[in-house]
Structure formats: C-alpha cells, structure tokens
Design a protein around this motif. Structure first.
Motif, short mmCIF file in Angstrom:
data_model
loop_
_atom_site.label_atom_id
_atom_site.label_comp_id
_atom_site.label_asym_id
_atom_site.label_seq_id
_atom_site.Cartn_x
_atom_site.Cartn_y
_atom_site.Cartn_z
N MET A 121 0.87 -1.14 0.02
CA MET A 121 -0.06 0.04 0.06
C MET A 121 0.89 1.39 0.08
O MET A 121 1.94 1.33 0.82
CB MET A 121 -0.73 -0.06 1.46
N LYS A 122 0.41 2.10 -0.99
CA LYS A 122 1.25 3.44 -0.83
C LYS A 122 0.65 4.40 0.20
O LYS A 122 -0.49 4.46 0.32
CB LYS A 122 1.01 4.10 -2.17
N TYR A 123 1.69 5.16 0.90
CA TYR A 123 1.06 6.12 2.07
C TYR A 123 1.48 7.65 1.64
O TYR A 123 2.49 7.68 1.01
CB TYR A 123 2.07 5.87 3.09
N VAL A 124 0.52 8.40 1.58
CA VAL A 124 0.44 10.00 1.19
C VAL A 124 0.15 10.60 2.48
O VAL A 124 -0.89 10.39 2.84
CB VAL A 124 -0.41 10.17 0.11
N GLU A 125 0.89 11.49 2.74
CA GLU A 125 0.77 12.14 3.95
C GLU A 125 0.99 13.67 3.77
O GLU A 125 1.86 14.06 3.15
CB GLU A 125 1.54 11.84 5.17
N ASN A 126 0.07 14.43 4.27
CA ASN A 126 0.16 15.93 4.17
C ASN A 126 0.37 16.51 2.70
O ASN A 126 1.34 17.49 2.60
CB ASN A 126 1.29 16.55 5.03
N CYS B 298 -16.16 7.40 -10.00
CA CYS B 298 -14.52 6.87 -9.45
C CYS B 298 -14.79 5.57 -8.89
O CYS B 298 -15.39 5.20 -8.07
CB CYS B 298 -14.15 7.96 -8.75
N GLU B 299 -13.58 4.70 -8.99
CA GLU B 299 -13.60 3.50 -8.47
C GLU B 299 -12.42 3.72 -7.40
O GLU B 299 -11.29 3.76 -7.78
CB GLU B 299 -13.17 2.34 -9.26
N ILE B 300 -12.94 3.57 -6.14
CA ILE B 300 -11.96 3.46 -5.00
C ILE B 300 -11.69 2.40 -4.35
O ILE B 300 -12.85 1.97 -3.55
CB ILE B 300 -12.49 4.61 -3.79
N ILE C 65 -14.79 0.07 -2.78
CA ILE C 65 -14.48 -1.34 -2.54
C ILE C 65 -13.28 -1.51 -1.40
O ILE C 65 -12.28 -1.10 -1.65
CB ILE C 65 -13.96 -2.01 -3.76
N HIS C 66 -13.69 -2.08 -0.18
CA HIS C 66 -13.01 -2.32 0.85
C HIS C 66 -11.94 -1.20 1.06
O HIS C 66 -10.93 -1.06 1.30
CB HIS C 66 -11.74 -3.59 0.46
N SER C 67 -12.79 -0.08 1.25
CA SER C 67 -12.07 1.38 1.61
C SER C 67 -12.76 1.93 2.72
O SER C 67 -13.69 1.69 3.24
CB SER C 67 -12.16 2.40 0.34
N GLU D 117 -6.49 3.18 -6.00
CA GLU D 117 -6.28 1.80 -5.45
C GLU D 117 -4.91 1.62 -4.76
O GLU D 117 -3.74 2.05 -4.83
CB GLU D 117 -6.12 0.83 -6.72
N ASN D 118 -5.27 1.00 -3.40
CA ASN D 118 -3.97 0.53 -2.44
C ASN D 118 -3.22 1.76 -1.88
O ASN D 118 -1.93 2.02 -2.08
CB ASN D 118 -3.24 -0.26 -3.29
#
Length: 190
Positions: free
Chosen positions: A1-6, A35-37, A58-60, A18-19
């Motif tokens: 999973m990719k992490y995006v902060e601030n 949008c598909e999330i 989906i699983h979000s 996705e992810n």
C-alpha cells in the motif's frame, strides 16, 4: 500500500484510486465522478469544493474527514465503514449538498452537519446521538431505526422521521416542522 501524508490535491479529476492511504491530505476543487476507490483509506482528510458522484467504494475507509462546500450525489457512505466498526467518517461537514446518498450503519454521534442540504438521503441504522442538523434542508430524507437521541433538528425542515422506529428522546425540533413527526399517525390538526 502506498502512503501519502500532508499532500494537497487541487483541481484534479480522479477516476480511480487503489491501494493508497491518505493521511491529513487536502482535496480541493477535485472531481470524483464515477470513480472506483479500491483498498483506499482517507484518514483526517479535508475535502472542499469537490464533486463526488456515484463513487464505487470497494474495501475502503474514511475516518474523521471534513467536508466543506462539496456536492455528493449517489454516494453510499456506509460502504466506507468496515462492518462492525465504530470509526467516524465525518469530523465535520458544512455548506455541502448531498443527494441520493446512503448513510447506513454509521456512527455519526456528535456529527456537525450545520447548514447542509440532504435531498432524498437515507439514514438507516445509524448512531446519531447529539448530531447537529441545525439549519439543514433534509428534503425527503428518511431516518429509520436510528438513534437520534439529543440530536438537534432545530431550524431544519423536510425530514421524515417515524418516532415509532427511531430513538428520539431529547432530540430538539422547531415548530412547525416538528408536527411532521405525527405524519405516520395519520391524524388531523386544526
């Protein structure tokens, strides 16, 4: 999973996510139309002046997000809360427009929803204790099997609340709108 902060996302057209885990991010003037999330999380994010239409979650998850001046149409917010979870999707929500949205099985206790428009939305099996809908237009929005104890509906109108299948003790309403709580009893008033 990719992490995006601030991070800030401005004027973006988002069609698929996705992810990704967004933490404390700002989405401004963004479009999430059809949008598909998938497997994506929004934690303590701010979404403002954005449009969300028929999003497929989906699983979000969303947790403690703030919405301001957004337009949300046909969004099932109940799908962004894992089954049995007590996470709160909204930290606050103001001056936004919701149409055909579904809020099902959600914990919205102490929700701050002042001056929003909810048109033909469903609040089913929700925890809405001490929620604040003060000044909201709730046109044809129904509340079913929800706990709205001590919720504030003063200066709100258009809601459909059956007191027989919702917990309403201590909820606050304004006259004349409160008389609509009697609609289900089919009585006549002079």
């Amino acid at each position: 999973m990719k992490y995006v902060e601030n991070q800030e996302f401005i004027n973006k057209k988002i069609t698929k996510l996705e992810n990704i885990q967004f933490i404390d991010c700002i989405f401004e003037n963004c479009s999430f139309e059809r949008c598909e999330i998938k497997n994506t999380q929004f934690f303590e994010c701010t979404i403002k002046n954005s449009r969300m239409v028929q999003i497929n979650f989906i699983h979000s998850q969303m947790r403690n997000c703030s919405f301001s001046k957004c337009e949300c149409i046909g969004v099932s917010f109940g799908n962004v809360v894992p089954l049995g979870s007590v996470n709160t999707v909204f930290q606050e929500c103001k001056n936004s427009f919701f149409k055909y949205c579904i809020f099902q099985g959600m914990n919205m206790n102490k929700f701050q929803g002042i001056t929003n428009v909810f048109e033909q939305c469903s609040f089913h099996h929700c925890e809405l204790k001490q929620a604040n809908f003060n000044g909201c237009l709730l046109r044809n929005s129904d509340f079913q099997q929800s706990n709205i104890m001590k919720a504030d509906f003063r200066e709100s109108y258009g809601y459909m609340i059956d007191p027989r299948n919702n917990q309403i003790k201590g909820a606050m309403f304004s006259i004349p709108e409160v008389l609509h709580l009697l609609d289900e009893f089919q009585i006549k008033l002079d």
